[in-house]
Enzyme design. Structure first.
Site, PDB file in Angstrom:
ATOM      1  N   CYS A 163       1.050  -1.292  -0.042  1.00 20.66           N
ATOM      2  CA  CYS A 163      -0.326  -0.177  -0.327  1.00 20.66           C
ATOM      3  C   CYS A 163       0.809   0.963   0.424  1.00 20.66           C
ATOM      4  CB  CYS A 163      -0.836   0.254   1.356  1.00 20.66           C
ATOM      5  SG  CYS A 163      -2.480  -0.716   0.614  1.00 20.66           S
TER       6      CYS A 163
HETATM    7  P1  NAD Z   1      -4.091  -8.497  -3.856  1.00 20.53           P
HETATM    8  O1  NAD Z   1      -3.526  -8.201  -5.110  1.00 20.53           O
HETATM    9  O2  NAD Z   1      -4.082  -9.335  -2.278  1.00 20.53           O
HETATM   10  O3  NAD Z   1      -5.634  -9.347  -4.261  1.00 20.53           O
HETATM   11  C1  NAD Z   1      -6.538  -9.186  -5.269  1.00 20.53           C
HETATM   12  C2  NAD Z   1      -7.185 -10.113  -6.165  1.00 20.53           C
HETATM   13  O4  NAD Z   1      -8.317  -9.779  -7.309  1.00 20.53           O
HETATM   14  C3  NAD Z   1      -6.602 -11.570  -6.518  1.00 20.53           C
HETATM   15  O5  NAD Z   1      -7.037 -12.524  -5.992  1.00 20.53           O
HETATM   16  C4  NAD Z   1      -6.154 -11.670  -8.199  1.00 20.53           C
HETATM   17  O6  NAD Z   1      -7.006 -12.854  -8.834  1.00 20.53           O
HETATM   18  C5  NAD Z   1      -8.377 -11.144  -7.791  1.00 20.53           C
HETATM   19  N1  NAD Z   1      -8.567 -10.764  -9.469  1.00 20.53           N
HETATM   20  C6  NAD Z   1      -8.474  -9.990 -10.280  1.00 20.53           C
HETATM   21  N2  NAD Z   1      -8.997  -9.574 -11.301  1.00 20.53           N
HETATM   22  C7  NAD Z   1     -10.241 -10.866 -10.687  1.00 20.53           C
HETATM   23  C8  NAD Z   1     -10.763 -10.094 -12.186  1.00 20.53           C
HETATM   24  N3  NAD Z   1     -11.457  -9.523 -13.118  1.00 20.53           N
HETATM   25  N4  NAD Z   1     -12.164 -10.830 -11.356  1.00 20.53           N
HETATM   26  C9  NAD Z   1     -12.163 -11.456  -9.801  1.00 20.53           C
HETATM   27  N5  NAD Z   1     -10.593 -11.431  -9.571  1.00 20.53           N
HETATM   28  C10 NAD Z   1      -9.684 -10.687  -9.479  1.00 20.53           C
HETATM   29  O7  NAD Z   1      -5.534  -7.162  -3.673  1.00 20.53           O
HETATM   30  P2  NAD Z   1      -5.368  -6.596  -2.652  1.00 20.53           P
HETATM   31  O8  NAD Z   1      -3.922  -6.090  -1.552  1.00 20.53           O
HETATM   32  O9  NAD Z   1      -6.258  -7.446  -1.342  1.00 20.53           O
HETATM   33  O10 NAD Z   1      -5.359  -5.238  -2.157  1.00 20.53           O
HETATM   34  C11 NAD Z   1      -6.570  -5.133  -3.655  1.00 20.53           C
HETATM   35  C12 NAD Z   1      -7.107  -3.682  -2.935  1.00 20.53           C
HETATM   36  O11 NAD Z   1      -7.673  -3.061  -1.381  1.00 20.53           O
HETATM   37  C13 NAD Z   1      -6.282  -2.590  -3.992  1.00 20.53           C
HETATM   38  O12 NAD Z   1      -6.439  -1.707  -4.154  1.00 20.53           O
HETATM   39  C14 NAD Z   1      -5.149  -2.030  -2.713  1.00 20.53           C
HETATM   40  O13 NAD Z   1      -4.616  -1.171  -3.168  1.00 20.53           O
HETATM   41  C15 NAD Z   1      -6.139  -1.601  -1.522  1.00 20.53           C
HETATM   42  N6  NAD Z   1      -5.833  -1.899  -0.284  1.00 20.53           N
HETATM   43  C16 NAD Z   1      -5.233  -3.285  -0.188  1.00 20.53           C
HETATM   44  C17 NAD Z   1      -4.783  -3.395   1.232  1.00 20.53           C
HETATM   45  C18 NAD Z   1      -3.999  -4.064   2.081  1.00 20.53           C
HETATM   46  O14 NAD Z   1      -3.401  -3.727   2.997  1.00 20.53           O
HETATM   47  N7  NAD Z   1      -3.274  -5.126   1.438  1.00 20.53           N
HETATM   48  C19 NAD Z   1      -5.148  -2.526   2.473  1.00 20.53           C
HETATM   49  C20 NAD Z   1      -6.272  -1.398   2.220  1.00 20.53           C
HETATM   50  C21 NAD Z   1      -6.632  -1.238   1.091  1.00 20.53           C
END
Ligand code: NAD
Length: 445
Positions: A279
């Site tokens: 992040c």
């Molecule tokens: P991640 O990469 O761990 O997970 C994303 C998931 O989306 C993956 O499992 C992927 O396979 C899936 N995906 C991609 N395309 C897809 C589609 N077309 N259909 C269905 N699934 C699909 O991401 P994350 O860390 O959970 O982060 C997600 C969002 O949340 C980002 O924008 C991030 O900046 C934000 N965020 C993350 C955190 C954190 O601590 N990781 C905290 C707050 C906000």
């Protein structure tokens, strides 16, 4: 409420599981069939405290997992978009957001009745209104507002503490294009009584997330700059400096019994080897790029990034105070995840530290309580040996480098006590007491 969550990464899976715990019927969707299959068997694809028991409790009951996005949208009242939004080197990459918006739109085309689409991913201000909403309208042939709602609900969870953060949030930001969208979002969070809420438009909701993360990153780079200057001047210990700063009435509350209570922000006012994770680096870079597009120099946040980029080099410089050349020096690197209590290695400072040490010719072993599998993947083919045990990692090390503040590393003083010659300990987090070591270097000392 019936909820579909698209994307089962840290945010999507934790949100899905916790919303099921709060009494909603949740369908988790991911395009990665392997992840869906594991989730269906009650095995979370990520390491997160408290996640597995909750997943096992609800999977097959209030919680389902599928690859079928269309079905999930048709069978629910609200969809949360929680796919990744990486930084592509010049701007935020909205590829996954666009694709999911298109698929949801196509499903909405076939759906009767109202549906709310909510962006939970972190996206630069304007994305929900100017990218997601038009794609939804085009793919569905319907009108946002009367036919379906659009919302933005940023997530503030911290990896390692994600379940607790979701179940007991510090705030809930409800961005919506109209009152009906916000009212539906309120319904989703009706089980979170007593939590402060901000009801606003999607663009402001998006900015709240970036402003929050940018502030934390600024605190870290500020502390590192002070620590680096103290080390350059000599005779200054950044630990005492920051303790002195924390005692300001602005940063601590004096309790009736005379003790002090510090708000959480002070944990970001500490020198170390830099911020990482999925992040902070990506969000600050995305906001800077977005600011440049709007014609702003973004000087402060540019500097925050610059300080952070150079911070891992400090570790190498501390080692070189004792070893003019690192060729053949046996170095044990402790901590590979970007923060304790997670196996997430995205943008972890351990990666540049290990890569620089490898370039310098050091003989490398590394250990992490949770991220060994991920590390083996990242350093596949490199000359880094990822060990399964702390003691084994440091047994014959000339130097021990601490990169992540895992609790287990409190054992290091006992494990090296009495060893001859004593190993050099380079503390990248200032977590150990220098008095316990014959040869000790720390960031900002
Ligand atoms: P991640 O990469 O761990 O997970 C994303 C998931 O989306 C993956 O499992 C992927 O396979 C899936 N995906 C991609 N395309 C897809 C589609 N077309 N259909 C269905 N699934 C699909 O991401 P994350 O860390 O959970 O982060 C997600 C969002 O949340 C980002 O924008 C991030 O900046 C934000 N965020 C993350 C955190 C954190 O601590 N990781 C905290 C707050 C906000």
């Amino acid at each position: 409420m019936k909820v579909s969550v698209i994307g089962t990464g840290y945010v999507g899976l934790v949100s899905g599981v916790c919303l099921a715990e709060k009494g909603h019927h949740v369908i988790c969707v991911d395009s990665d069939a392997g992840k869906v299959e594991r989730i269906g068997r009650g095995i979370p694809p990520i390491f997160e405290n408290g996640l597995q028991p909750l997943l096992r409790k609800h999977i097959g009951g209030a919680l389902q997992a599928t690859t079928d996005l269309r079905r999930a949208v048709l069978d629910t009242d609200l969809s949360l978009i929680a796919v990744g939004t990486p930084f592509d080197g010049s701007e935020i990459d909205l590829r996954f957001i666009r694709e999911v918006a298109r698929q949801i739109g196509e499903a909405l085309h076939q759906k009767k009745g109202y549906h709310l689409v909510v962006v939970k991913s972190t996206v630069v201000p304007g994305t929900t209104d100017e990218v997601v909403l038009p794609i939804l309208e085009q793919a569905s042939g319907k009108k946002a507002g009367p036919d379906f709602g659009v919302g933005m609900n940023p997530e503030f969870l911290t990896e390692g503490e994600a379940v607790g953060d979701f179940m007991y949030p510090d705030r809930i930001v409800l961005g919506g294009i109209d009152d009906k969208s916000i009212a539906k979002l309120e319904e989703l969070y009706s089980g979170f009584e007593g939590v402060d809420r901000i009801r606003t438009n999607p663009k402001t909701a998006e900015m709240i997330k970036y402003a929050s993360n940018s502030l934390l990153a600024t605190m870290i780079s500020f502390s590192n700059e002070i620590g680096n200057l103290g080390a350059a001047l000599g005779g200054i210990d950044v630990l005492d400096v920051m303790r002195g700063v924390h005692l300001s009435n602005y940063l601590s509350v004096r309790m009736n019994d005379g003790s002090r209570k510090n708000p959480g922000i002070v944990s970001f006012l500490a020198a170390g080897c830099g911020f990482g994770g999925s992040c902070l680096p990506k969000d600050v870079k995305a906001l800077v790029a977005h600011g440049h597009k709007a014609g702003l120099p973004m000087s402060l946040l540019n500097s925050v990034l610059q300080v952070n980029e150079h911070q891992p080099e400090r570790i190498i410089a501390l080692l070189k105070k004792h070893h003019a050349s690192l060729r053949g020096v046996r170095v044990a690197v402790l901590g590979l995840s970007f923060r304790p209590d997670t196996n997430d290695m995205r943008e972890s400072p351990a990666i540049p530290v290990l890569r620089s040490l490898a370039t310098e010719g050091a003989s490398l072993k590394a250990y992490d309580p949770a991220a060994r599998e991920e590390a083996r993947e990242i350093f596949r083919g490199d000359s880094v040996r990822i060990c399964d045990d702390l003691q084994e990692t440091i047994a014959d090390a000339d130097a021990i480098v601490l990169v992540t503040r895992w609790n287990e590393f409190q054992r290091v003083p006992d494990l090296v006590n009495g060893r001859t010659p004593p190993p050099l300990v380079v503390d990248g987090r200032r977590m150990l007491d220098k008095k316990n070591f014959v040869r000790y270097e720390g960031i900002g000392l």
